[in-house]
Design an enzyme around this catalytic site. Structure first.
Site, short mmCIF file in Angstrom:
data_model
loop_
_atom_site.label_atom_id
_atom_site.label_comp_id
_atom_site.label_asym_id
_atom_site.label_seq_id
_atom_site.Cartn_x
_atom_site.Cartn_y
_atom_site.Cartn_z
N ASP A 1 0.83 -1.21 0.00
CA ASP A 1 0.00 0.00 0.00
C ASP A 1 0.87 1.26 0.00
O ASP A 1 1.38 1.66 1.04
CB ASP A 1 -0.92 -0.01 1.22
CG ASP A 1 -1.94 1.12 1.18
OD1 ASP A 1 -2.15 1.69 0.10
OD2 ASP A 1 -2.52 1.42 2.24
N ASP B 1 -1.91 5.03 -5.59
CA ASP B 1 -2.24 4.21 -4.43
C ASP B 1 -2.31 2.74 -4.83
O ASP B 1 -3.31 2.30 -5.39
CB ASP B 1 -3.56 4.67 -3.83
CG ASP B 1 -3.93 3.90 -2.57
OD1 ASP B 1 -3.08 3.16 -2.06
OD2 ASP B 1 -5.07 4.06 -2.09
#
Length: 313
Positions: A77, A280
């Site tokens: 992430d 992201d």
């Protein structure tokens, strides 16, 4: 941001993310030879990526954590800073995970007065307060998909082999999550936690850079067929046939962003104000805020209506 499990649309992607400290001009810094008394030159760490675009909708790596080291699967992430594992502290609410829960010891707890705790709290809430110098560093992190983790910051060793064939075991801070609300609690989760690779000081990448182990550069290659690889450091950065986009300091905490962008459809501007774009890897789809989303839906519906409306006969 947050790890997602919704079915996404896919692409093959090689993405390099450089924090401002690692950028000079348009290329990442490369370490020169170490002189007398200089610190050893940083190397790179390379990890195979598992998972796929569909049906899992996430990519993850295996990290060996603790002493003795044990494997854990971590959701990659770049949209968040904190790395955390579901752990038995004891656990109040944990998902079923692929490996036995991480078990912390009191000696591994990070105190509230630690600088990394201050960085974590300021990144999450904008404030940091310690009632006692002996207080532990608690955290609560919430994601855009309504997932969350509550826990305590701990410090333990990460065993990793570098590109120069050496093996390092730095002691790094990460979250010991004992109260999670992520995905379905009835099914076995594909990962044991999250690998936070944002640009904040608590990020695993930032900590490795502070230890002088790798440069502050992260890249990943994702395949439509599943798998790929993730690397820290600049040994594998392609210097030919690559287009460089500088990363701007995001107004929304420590996300990676090339800056603001305008939204076009069919070669025409949709008339919405420029918006910040965020890279992201923890999100399995691209999404917009309400105003640009509605403008895009209106444009698509109008285009579709124009295409299917028959001409006068």
């Amino acid at each position: 941001m947050a790890p997602r499990w919704a079915p996404p649309a896919g692409l093959v992607l090689l993405m390099l993310l450089l924090t401002p400290a690692a950028v000079r001009g348009d290329k990442p810094l490369r370490g020169g030879p170490s002189g007398a008394g200089a610190e050893p030159e940083a190397s790179s760490a390379i990890f195979p990526l598992y998972g796929d675009v569909y049906p899992h909708g996430l990519y993850y790596v295996a990290m060996n954590i603790g002493n003795p080291p044990r494997p854990y699967f971590l959701d990659v992430d770049t949209g968040s800073d904190l790395t955390w594992l579901q752990c038995d502290a004891p656990c109040i609410s944990c998902n079923k995970v692929p490996h036995p829960l991480y078990r912390p010891t009191k000696s591994k707890l990070v105190p509230c007065v630690d600088q990394l705790c201050a960085s974590l709290h300021c990144g999450l809430t904008g404030r940091h307060k310690c009632d006692s110098p002996h207080q532990q560093c608690d955290y609560e992190i919430r994601y855009a998909d309504q997932g969350s983790s509550i826990g305590v910051l701990v410090n333990d060793s990460f065993a990793m082999r570098l590109a120069n064939s050496s093996v390092v075991r730095p002691s790094l801070a990460f979250g010991c999550g004992y109260d999670q609300h992520v995905g379905s609690s009835s099914e076995v989760a594909p990962t044991d936690g999250v690998l936070g690779l944002g640009s904040g000081s608590i990020s695993l990448l930032s900590q490795l850079s502070q230890h002088g182990i790798t440069k502050n550069v992260v890249g990943h290659c994702l395949s439509l067929r599943g798998g790929g690889f993730l690397f820290f450091g600049d040994d594998l950065v392609p210097y030919s046939r690559a287009t460089w986009t500088p990363m701007a300091r995001s107004a929304f905490r420590n996300y990676y962003s090339p800056g603001s962008a305008s939204l076009y459809f069919g070669g025409r501007s949709l008339g919405v104000r420029p918006m910040e774009v965020v890279f992201d890897s923890g999100s399995s789809f691209t999404y917009f805020a309400a105003q640009p989303y509605q403008a895009l839906v209106t444009a698509v519906n109008f285009k579709t209506f124009s295409l299917i409306t028959p001409h006068d006969s």
